[in-house]
Design a protein around this motif. Structure first.
Motif, PDB file in Angstrom:
ATOM      1  N   ALA A  24      -1.902   0.669  -4.855  1.00 53.41           N
ATOM      2  CA  ALA A  24      -1.786  -0.678  -4.292  1.00 53.41           C
ATOM      3  C   ALA A  24      -1.092  -1.574  -5.306  1.00 53.41           C
ATOM      4  O   ALA A  24      -1.307  -1.446  -6.518  1.00 53.41           O
ATOM      5  CB  ALA A  24      -3.157  -1.241  -3.939  1.00 53.41           C
ATOM      6  N   LEU A  79      -5.309  -6.143   2.627  1.00 50.42           N
ATOM      7  CA  LEU A  79      -5.205  -4.715   2.340  1.00 50.42           C
ATOM      8  C   LEU A  79      -5.281  -3.892   3.617  1.00 50.42           C
ATOM      9  O   LEU A  79      -4.568  -2.886   3.775  1.00 50.42           O
ATOM     10  CB  LEU A  79      -6.312  -4.285   1.374  1.00 50.42           C
ATOM     11  N   ASP A  97      -2.474  -1.429   4.940  1.00 48.78           N
ATOM     12  CA  ASP A  97      -2.848  -0.048   5.237  1.00 48.78           C
ATOM     13  C   ASP A  97      -2.426   0.349   6.654  1.00 48.78           C
ATOM     14  O   ASP A  97      -2.012   1.487   6.906  1.00 48.78           O
ATOM     15  CB  ASP A  97      -4.355   0.129   5.061  1.00 48.78           C
ATOM     16  N   TYR A 121       0.880  -1.171   0.000  1.00 49.24           N
ATOM     17  CA  TYR A 121       0.000   0.000   0.000  1.00 49.24           C
ATOM     18  C   TYR A 121       0.916   1.218   0.000  1.00 49.24           C
ATOM     19  O   TYR A 121       1.727   1.404   0.905  1.00 49.24           O
ATOM     20  CB  TYR A 121      -0.893  -0.004   1.247  1.00 49.24           C
TER      21      TYR A 121
END
Length: 251
Positions: free
Chosen positions: A164, A219, A223, A116
């Motif tokens: 991403a 994800l 993050d 990310y």
């Protein structure tokens, strides 16, 4: 003049039938007064010529129209899948491709690594140098990321200055190595753009997909690492394992 495509489907069919009928009648009259229709072979010749002369331009028009429609459809499909500024995938396309890959891989193994990425202090760049320079920075980031990706890797612009990257089959070591390549190369963007005083860096959070983990879950983990990288001063890489151990992997 209103373009043919602007008419309703029923009107388009009516126009084509009308034009074909008029053309066929005119040709039939022409053949009747030139060669006559006294013998069967003359009728066959006249009918064949009329059919060819009427259907050929009509067929060419329909083929051309169909070709143009396919071109428009392909362009629209490309635009929905690709971010126009960076050339990377859109968020939706990223989810589609990576989830498809996760479904095909061995469920007992992780599918790869997720990065990310966030451009540091991007609002300051826009405010100080204008949106044209800001867009140029994002374009350069897109080019940089694409140049580093492998054949089965996937990258997307998630929106604004966020990106991403999915690294197919990558373990933590490979994901860390790729992340630092991006981190290092990003620092050269300012020199490439030749803008005095411009400083371009990124923060990167890295997580590895675990067996049975969803894309959203990995994800979120990446993050969280990105958030940690920002809190620690930006311009660095933080990996999921470093979050657990309390140490950061810096460039």
């Amino acid at each position: 003049m209103v373009r043919f495509g602007d008419y309703s489907p029923g009107a388009q069919v009516g126009i084509m039938i009308g034009l074909a009928t008029i053309s066929a009648n005119l040709l039939a009259l022409l053949f009747f007064f030139t060669i006559g229709f006294d013998r069967p072979e003359q009728v066959i010749i006249g009918t064949t010529c009329t059919t060819v002369l009427v259907s050929a331009p009509l067929g060419a028009f329909l083929v051309s129209l169909n070709f143009k429609m396919k071109q428009v459809a392909a362009q629209l499909d490309h635009e929905t899948r690709t971010d126009s500024l960076t050339g990377l995938s859109t968020r939706t396309e990223f989810y589609l491709q990576v989830q498809r890959h996760m479904q095909l891989c061995d469920p007992s193994k992780g599918a790869g690594g997720v990065l990310y990425i966030d451009a540091d202090h991007f609002k300051r760049i826009n405010d100080a140098y204008g949106h044209a320079i800001g867009d140029a920075v994002l374009q350069e980031l897109g080019i940089l990321i694409r140049s580093i990706l492998g054949e089965w890797d996937h990258a997307a612009r998630f929106g604004g200055e966020e990106f991403a990257v999915f690294l197919e089959g990558a373990d933590l070591g490979k994901a860390k190595w790729i992340s630092h390549r991006i981190l290092s190369a990003t620092r050269g963007i300012a020199g490439h753009l030749r803008v005095d005083g411009l400083n371009v860096t990124v923060s990167i959070g890295v997580a590895i997909h675990e067996p049975h983990q969803t894309l959203d879950e990995v994800l979120v983990a990446a993050d969280q690492c990105l958030y940690s990288a920002k809190n620690q001063g930006r311009n660095r890489v933080v990996l999921a394992e470093s979050m657990l151990s309390g140490t950061d992997h810096l460039a």
